[in-house]
Motif scaffolding. Structure first.
Motif, short mmCIF file in Angstrom:
data_model
loop_
_atom_site.label_atom_id
_atom_site.label_comp_id
_atom_site.label_asym_id
_atom_site.label_seq_id
_atom_site.Cartn_x
_atom_site.Cartn_y
_atom_site.Cartn_z
N VAL A 187 9.31 9.93 -3.89
CA VAL A 187 8.46 8.75 -3.67
C VAL A 187 9.16 7.53 -4.27
N PHE A 188 9.34 6.50 -3.46
CA PHE A 188 9.96 5.27 -3.96
C PHE A 188 8.95 4.14 -3.89
N ASP A 189 8.73 3.51 -5.03
CA ASP A 189 7.85 2.35 -5.14
C ASP A 189 8.70 1.17 -5.60
N ASP A 190 8.92 0.21 -4.70
CA ASP A 190 9.74 -0.95 -5.07
C ASP A 190 8.95 -1.97 -5.90
N THR A 192 6.57 -4.03 -5.18
CA THR A 192 6.19 -5.30 -4.57
C THR A 192 4.87 -5.10 -3.86
N SER A 193 4.16 -6.18 -3.63
CA SER A 193 2.87 -6.09 -2.96
C SER A 193 3.02 -5.85 -1.48
N GLY A 194 4.15 -6.26 -0.92
CA GLY A 194 4.35 -6.09 0.52
C GLY A 194 3.57 -7.07 1.36
N THR A 199 8.04 -4.98 1.78
CA THR A 199 7.99 -3.81 0.91
C THR A 199 8.92 -2.71 1.41
N GLN A 200 9.53 -2.01 0.48
CA GLN A 200 10.43 -0.90 0.78
C GLN A 200 9.83 0.44 0.36
N ALA A 222 2.24 1.51 2.49
CA ALA A 222 2.21 1.14 1.07
C ALA A 222 1.01 1.73 0.34
N SER A 223 -0.16 1.76 0.99
CA SER A 223 -1.35 2.27 0.32
C SER A 223 -1.23 3.77 0.05
#
Length: 241
Positions: A187-190, A192-194, A199-200, A222-223
């Protein structure tokens, strides 16, 4: 909701890919393409034969996206080279969260590498990886030491079946929970809010239901990524040294 329940929720959501005004060869190719996904592929012909060859994606609530067939094939070709970095068509956006079935170790490793590579290229945020066991993580130590030495915060999760490394550049979370023992996730969380569409965030989540065969999904939503991160941090937040 556990990781297994999240996968089950995706599994219960069967989708239908309807191919309009195309030849049987196209329908057969798409059926083969999505044979390991929870997607039903059917063919239809409009009365007028217009507006040419196109496809729709639907579920029990009705049709929610469509595209022309040529554009879809072009995007599939790009997806064969890389997990997409944002230039995706709507249909593939939705298909990302469709269950895949009986993936081999090789396919899981390939998909994991794409997400690890994205984290490396973005150079910020957090990466969460579930290895099932410490002995599996041991074979990935060089890669994860390099990732841990980057600006990305790296978290590794495993059942302690062997002695842990004396020290590492990443945070190691040890737990004997069934979902850690049975789940493979990257799991990658950059972080950012996107809100501007940049968002990546992305994730691969699967469980081992048969020996070395995995069932799960990947997502760019993202969610969904945020939910997985919140679950991991809330349930396994304590750091093991």
């Amino acid at each position: 909701m556990s990781l297994s329940e999240l996968i089950a929720g995706v599994e219960d959501h069967e989708q239908t890919l309807t191919v309009f005004n195309a030849g049987q060869a196209d329908t057969d190719e798409l059926r083969e393409r999505f044979a390991d996904r929870n997607v039903r592929v059917v063919s239809e012909t409009t009365a007028s034969g217009r507006p040419g060859e196109f496809l729709t994606l639907s579920d029990g609530d009705g049709v929610y996206t469509a595209t022309d067939l040529d554009s879809f094939y072009e995007t599939l070709a790009g997806r064969d080279r890389h997990l997409s970095d944002g230039a995706r068509r709507t249909v593939l956006d939705h298909l990302d969260e469709t269950l895949f079935t009986s993936w081999s170790i090789g396919r899981m490793v390939s998909a994991s590498r794409e997400i690890e590579d994205r984290a490396w290229r973005v150079g910020r945020g957090s990466l969460y990886a579930g290895f099932q066991t410490l002995s599996t993580l041991r074979g990935e130590l060089d890669l994860y030491e390099r990732l841990g030495d980057s600006p990305v915060a790296v978290h590794a999760y495993a059942v302690p079946d062997v002695d842990p490394p004396q020290q590492s550049a990443f945070q190691l979370h040890l737990d004997r929970a069934d979902e850690i023992a049975n789940s493979w996730f990257v799991v990658f969380d950059d972080e950012t809010s996107g809100g501007d569409g940049t968002t990546q965030k992305c994730a691969l989540l699967a469980e081992e239901r048969e020996p070395r065969r995995f069932y799960g999904f990947w997502t760019y939503d993202a969610s969904t990524v945020d939910y997985i991160v919140d679950h991991l941090e809330g349930r396994y937040g304590m750091l093991e040294q």
